[in-house]
Scaffold this motif. Structure first.
Motif, mmCIF file in Angstrom:
data_model
loop_
_atom_site.group_PDB
_atom_site.id
_atom_site.type_symbol
_atom_site.label_atom_id
_atom_site.label_comp_id
_atom_site.label_asym_id
_atom_site.label_seq_id
_atom_site.Cartn_x
_atom_site.Cartn_y
_atom_site.Cartn_z
ATOM 1 N N GLY A 130 18.712 -4.926 -8.288
ATOM 2 C CA GLY A 130 17.883 -5.850 -8.938
ATOM 3 C C GLY A 130 16.797 -6.319 -7.761
ATOM 4 O O GLY A 130 16.022 -6.801 -8.360
ATOM 5 N N ARG A 131 17.038 -6.120 -6.700
ATOM 6 C CA ARG A 131 15.874 -6.628 -5.547
ATOM 7 C C ARG A 131 14.897 -5.700 -5.558
ATOM 8 O O ARG A 131 15.164 -4.602 -5.602
ATOM 9 C CB ARG A 131 16.815 -6.911 -4.391
ATOM 10 N N ILE A 132 13.691 -6.213 -5.274
ATOM 11 C CA ILE A 132 12.546 -5.493 -4.762
ATOM 12 C C ILE A 132 12.171 -5.550 -3.234
ATOM 13 O O ILE A 132 12.109 -6.788 -2.870
ATOM 14 C CB ILE A 132 11.540 -5.842 -5.522
ATOM 15 N N LEU A 133 12.458 -4.543 -2.595
ATOM 16 C CA LEU A 133 11.853 -4.262 -1.302
ATOM 17 C C LEU A 133 10.418 -4.214 -1.093
ATOM 18 O O LEU A 133 9.992 -3.273 -1.523
ATOM 19 C CB LEU A 133 12.994 -3.598 -0.553
ATOM 20 N N SER A 134 9.891 -5.219 -0.184
ATOM 21 C CA SER A 134 8.496 -5.057 -0.183
ATOM 22 C C SER A 134 8.048 -5.891 1.284
ATOM 23 O O SER A 134 9.000 -6.274 1.712
ATOM 24 C CB SER A 134 7.621 -5.444 -1.224
ATOM 25 N N LYS A 135 6.932 -5.594 1.857
ATOM 26 C CA LYS A 135 6.569 -6.458 3.014
ATOM 27 C C LYS A 135 7.038 -7.890 2.966
ATOM 28 O O LYS A 135 7.329 -8.700 3.787
ATOM 29 C CB LYS A 135 5.341 -6.279 3.436
ATOM 30 N N LYS A 139 12.009 -9.986 4.829
ATOM 31 C CA LYS A 139 12.802 -10.900 5.736
ATOM 32 C C LYS A 139 13.860 -11.624 4.895
ATOM 33 O O LYS A 139 14.828 -12.079 5.339
ATOM 34 C CB LYS A 139 11.874 -12.107 6.264
ATOM 35 N N SER A 140 13.801 -12.172 3.836
ATOM 36 C CA SER A 140 14.441 -12.826 2.762
ATOM 37 C C SER A 140 15.680 -11.733 2.581
ATOM 38 O O SER A 140 16.762 -12.372 2.479
ATOM 39 C CB SER A 140 13.877 -13.389 1.463
ATOM 40 N N ILE A 141 15.638 -10.581 2.487
ATOM 41 C CA ILE A 141 16.506 -9.877 2.245
ATOM 42 C C ILE A 141 17.563 -9.645 3.435
ATOM 43 O O ILE A 141 18.680 -9.586 3.134
ATOM 44 C CB ILE A 141 16.247 -8.323 1.632
ATOM 45 N N SER A 154 20.321 -2.749 4.439
ATOM 46 C CA SER A 154 19.146 -2.266 4.040
ATOM 47 C C SER A 154 18.313 -1.278 4.852
ATOM 48 O O SER A 154 17.680 -0.585 4.424
ATOM 49 C CB SER A 154 18.097 -3.684 3.646
ATOM 50 N N GLU A 155 18.671 -1.482 5.987
ATOM 51 C CA GLU A 155 17.936 -0.530 6.897
ATOM 52 C C GLU A 155 18.656 0.870 6.701
ATOM 53 O O GLU A 155 17.955 1.953 6.786
ATOM 54 C CB GLU A 155 18.081 -0.853 8.261
ATOM 55 N N VAL A 156 19.746 0.981 6.332
ATOM 56 C CA VAL A 156 20.556 2.322 5.854
ATOM 57 C C VAL A 156 20.014 2.954 4.725
ATOM 58 O O VAL A 156 19.579 3.912 4.569
ATOM 59 C CB VAL A 156 21.969 2.180 5.891
ATOM 60 N N ASN A 243 9.174 -4.683 12.380
ATOM 61 C CA ASN A 243 7.928 -5.524 12.569
ATOM 62 C C ASN A 243 7.212 -5.907 11.320
ATOM 63 O O ASN A 243 6.522 -6.908 11.187
ATOM 64 C CB ASN A 243 6.893 -4.757 13.573
ATOM 65 N N LEU A 244 7.577 -5.195 10.114
ATOM 66 C CA LEU A 244 6.875 -5.490 8.990
ATOM 67 C C LEU A 244 7.169 -6.856 8.350
ATOM 68 O O LEU A 244 6.509 -7.744 7.704
ATOM 69 C CB LEU A 244 7.225 -4.519 7.803
#
Length: 248
Positions: A130-135, A139-141, A154-156, A243-244
């Motif tokens: 349900g989460r949305i990953l964006s720039k 950080k919050s994720i 999340s990096e995996v 860095n994003l």
């Protein structure tokens, strides 16, 4: 309807021979684009399958995973592309869930990726469902994962792929400044691609509820074969991704 895009090299016998009949019978897929690095799989597909859904491309030279995926997607005709590795499998439920998600959300923005919550059996991202990953949310994720002891999951996810993307992303990605890097990207091609989507197109990656597929880990994996020889570039890409979070 979806375009199923499958980049491949020497994967017919163990994988595509089993998967292609299932994909052909999937009514939500109206074309199967297969981009073959050396022609071995294409030859066998021609011998064993004669179906109008299948569109074959053989590269003039081996491009590597990153560029072969881009090439495969460029040949797709539909707005929504399921980019699935040739050694993995997404069943009909996968496409049904994606189709429903697209219909329910009526996206105004085209820089959209629909990511699975679970790459069965090893890569479980259901804590991100349900989460949305964006720039603006990375950080919050990251902070959330640290809180629940899921650090770097999340990096995996960012390097897992096997997702549905809008063709807008393929048509508008600029690789001119990346030519020196692409040759080293075989073990981190997905997180590299996603980082570029964030950097250039402000993409959103939606982790979709119940979206799951079969992720096969085997000795012939390009990741396993090349990660030791490309460690410096893998580190560079992961740092570029991190860095994003600092830029927002």
């Amino acid at each position: 309807m979806f375009s199923l895009c499958i980049p491949t090299i020497n994967r017919y016998d163990n994988f595509l021979s089993k998967y292609l009949p299932l994909y052909i019978n999937n009514t939500l897929i109206d074309e199967i684009v297969i981009s073959d690095e050396n022609g071995n799989d294409a030859k066998k597909i021609i011998e064993h399958f004669n179906h109008p859904k299948i569109k074959l491309n053989v590269n003039k030279e081996v491009l590597g995973p990153f560029l072969n995926k881009i090439t495969c997607c460029q040949l797709a005709k539909n707005e929504w592309i399921a980019l699935i590795d040739s050694d993995n499998f997404a069943d009909e439920k996968y496409f049904t869930i994606c189709n429903s998600y697209i219909s329910e959300n009526n996206f105004q923005k085209k820089a959209i990726v629909l990511a699975p919550e679970f790459a069965k059996p090893n890569f479980d991202y259901r804590h991100l469902t349900g989460r949305i990953l964006s720039k603006s949310t990375l950080k919050s994720i990251n902070d959330y994962e640290a809180l629940i002891n899921k650090v770097n999951a999340s990096e995996v996810l960012m390097n897992t792929g096997n997702y549905v993307i809008n063709k807008f992303l393929i048509d508008n990605l600029n690789l001119e400044m990346e030519k020196q890097h692409i040759q080293f990207s075989s073990a981190c091609d997905v997180i590299y691609f996603n980082t570029l989507l964030f950097e250039q197109l402000d993409a959103e990656i939606h982790v979709v509820a119940n979206l799951q597929y079969d992720h096969v880990v085997h000795d012939g994996s390009v990741y396993l074969q090349t990660r030791r020889n490309t460690g410096n570039f893998i580190n560079y890409v992961h740092q570029r991704y991190r860095n994003l979070k600092k830029s927002n």
